[in-house]
Each structure stands twice: as structure tokens, then as C-alpha cells.
Design a protein around this motif. Structure first.
Motif, PDB file in Angstrom:
ATOM      1  N   CYS A 291       3.031   6.206   0.558  1.00  0.00           N
ATOM      2  CA  CYS A 291       4.138   5.674   0.859  1.00  0.00           C
ATOM      3  C   CYS A 291       4.432   4.356   0.781  1.00  0.00           C
ATOM      4  O   CYS A 291       3.108   3.310   0.928  1.00  0.00           O
ATOM      5  CB  CYS A 291       4.094   5.851   2.335  1.00  0.00           C
ATOM      6  SG  CYS A 291       5.463   4.788   3.189  1.00  0.00           S
TER       7      CYS A 291
ATOM      8  N   CYS B 115       4.155   2.154   4.416  1.00  0.00           N
ATOM      9  CA  CYS B 115       2.903   2.100   5.186  1.00  0.00           C
ATOM     10  C   CYS B 115       1.600   2.351   4.397  1.00  0.00           C
ATOM     11  O   CYS B 115       0.409   2.402   4.878  1.00  0.00           O
ATOM     12  CB  CYS B 115       2.898   2.902   6.569  1.00  0.00           C
ATOM     13  SG  CYS B 115       2.912   4.890   5.972  1.00  0.00           S
TER      14      CYS B 115
ATOM     15  N   CYS C  50       6.991   7.904   3.352  1.00  0.00           N
ATOM     16  CA  CYS C  50       6.860   9.198   4.125  1.00  0.00           C
ATOM     17  C   CYS C  50       8.040   9.165   5.277  1.00  0.00           C
ATOM     18  O   CYS C  50       8.725   8.350   5.410  1.00  0.00           O
ATOM     19  CB  CYS C  50       5.602   8.954   4.905  1.00  0.00           C
ATOM     20  SG  CYS C  50       5.275   7.549   6.166  1.00  0.00           S
TER      21      CYS C  50
HETATM   22 ZN   LIG Z   1       5.018   5.575   5.309  1.00  0.00          ZN
END
Ligand SMILES: [Zn+2]
Length: 175
Positions: free
Chosen positions: A124, A127, A153
Motif C-alpha cells: 500500500c 500505509c 489498500c
Molecule cells: Zn493502506
């Protein structure tokens, strides 16, 4: 016959002191070590100056160093350990920060997200969670086709806050 051949390998034992049977001193061992020629000369000169055999001098230096380390004791050891772990955690923090900045950069220019099911490993971009084949993710669409592809994500896809806040927020436009 056997007793004649059980003599120890002369190579490995040649320098070991034959400890006399009644020796009640601590067991002594021979440590072999290589030192640079310059250091050897220094040691020899020093040993001559203070009139002790080189080996005694070396032993005295070693004992001194060890007892100094002992005296310094756990305090120093702990401090060093702390310093070392601090350093590595700081490094990690810096790296994490750097990664976040990189991630923010990666999402610059993204004009939308398209849902997709991953076919390969990904991370991702927001994050940095590792994503696996079969995971639902969103592909960042950029206006600039040459921009590197980014995937985020599900939780990282931006969502309209108004959907949740609709009931409590009266400013939701009515049209
Ligand atoms: Zn993420």
C-alpha cells in the motif's frame, strides 16, 4: 604398542606450557595471536625497558584491560547497549519518516482510485501494508501516464467524510 603412538600432535602442543603436576595455580592456556610487526617491536622495546619478558608484558596488558572493563562494569555496558538500540530505533524512525514522505510523493498526481484484485505482491503506497495476491486493493490513476503505478489498500482509499457525518451535519448539500 598403543602407548607409543598416543603422543599428542607436536604441532598444536609445542608452545603450550607443560603444566607441572603439582601446579595449584589456575589453569593457564596459551593464546595464539597475530600482531603487526610494528606492534611486536613496540612490545619488545617496552618489555626491554621494564625488564620483563614480552609474554609477561602482554599478559599484564591484557589483565589490565580486562579488569578495567570489569570495573567499568555493567553500567557502561548498559549505556553502550542503550546507545546502540537508541541509534537503531532512531534510524528506524528516520527510515519510516522517509518512507512516508516517499509514499506521499507516490500519491501525488493521483486523480482517482480504481478497485482491483491483486494478482501479485504489492505494498500500500499510503500505509505501507504489504498486500498479497487476491487482496482487494485500489489502483491509483494518474493523469500522467508515465507516473509509477501505485496501489493502496482498502482502508487507505479516501472516503467522503459526509457519508458518515450526513446525519449529524446539516451542511450536506441538498441536490
Ligand atoms: Zn493502506
Amino acid at each position: 604398542m598403543h602407548h607409543a603412538v598416543t603422543e599428542r600432535d607436536p604441532d598444536s602442543e609445542s608452545e603450550a606450557p607443560r603444566s607441572p603436576e603439582g601446579d595449584d595455580k589456575k589453569k593457564e592456556r596459551v593464546i595464539h595471536t597475530r600482531v603487526p610487526a610494528v606492534l611486536e617491536q613496540e612490545l619488545k622495546r617496552l618489555a626491554e625497558n621494564i625488564r620483563v619478558p614480552v609474554s609477561n608484558l602482554v599478559r599484564a596488558i591484557l589483565e589490565d584491560a580486562v579488569s578495567m572493563a570489569d570495573r567499568a562494569g555493567r553500567g557502561v555496558e548498559e549505556e553502550l547497549h542503550k546507545a546502540a538500540t537508541n541509534l537503531s530505533s532512531k534510524r528506524e524512525a528516520i527510515l519510516a519518516k522517509k518512507e512516508k514522505v516517499v509514499a506521499q510523493k507516490a500519491l501525488e498526481g493521483v486523480i482517482g482510485f480504481q478497485p482491483l484484485v491483486l494478482a501479485s505482491e504489492a505494498i500500500c503506497a499510503k500505509c505501507l501494508t504489504p498486500l498479497h495476491p487476491g487482496d482487494e486493493a485500489h489502483l491509483g490513476i494518474t493523469a500522467d501516464a508515465s507516473a509509477p503505478r501505485v496501489v493502496v489498500c482498502e482502508p487507505c482509499v479516501p472516503k467522503r467524510a459526509s457519508r458518515d457525518a450526513a446525519k449529524t451535519s446539516p451542511e450536506t448539500p441538498e441536490k
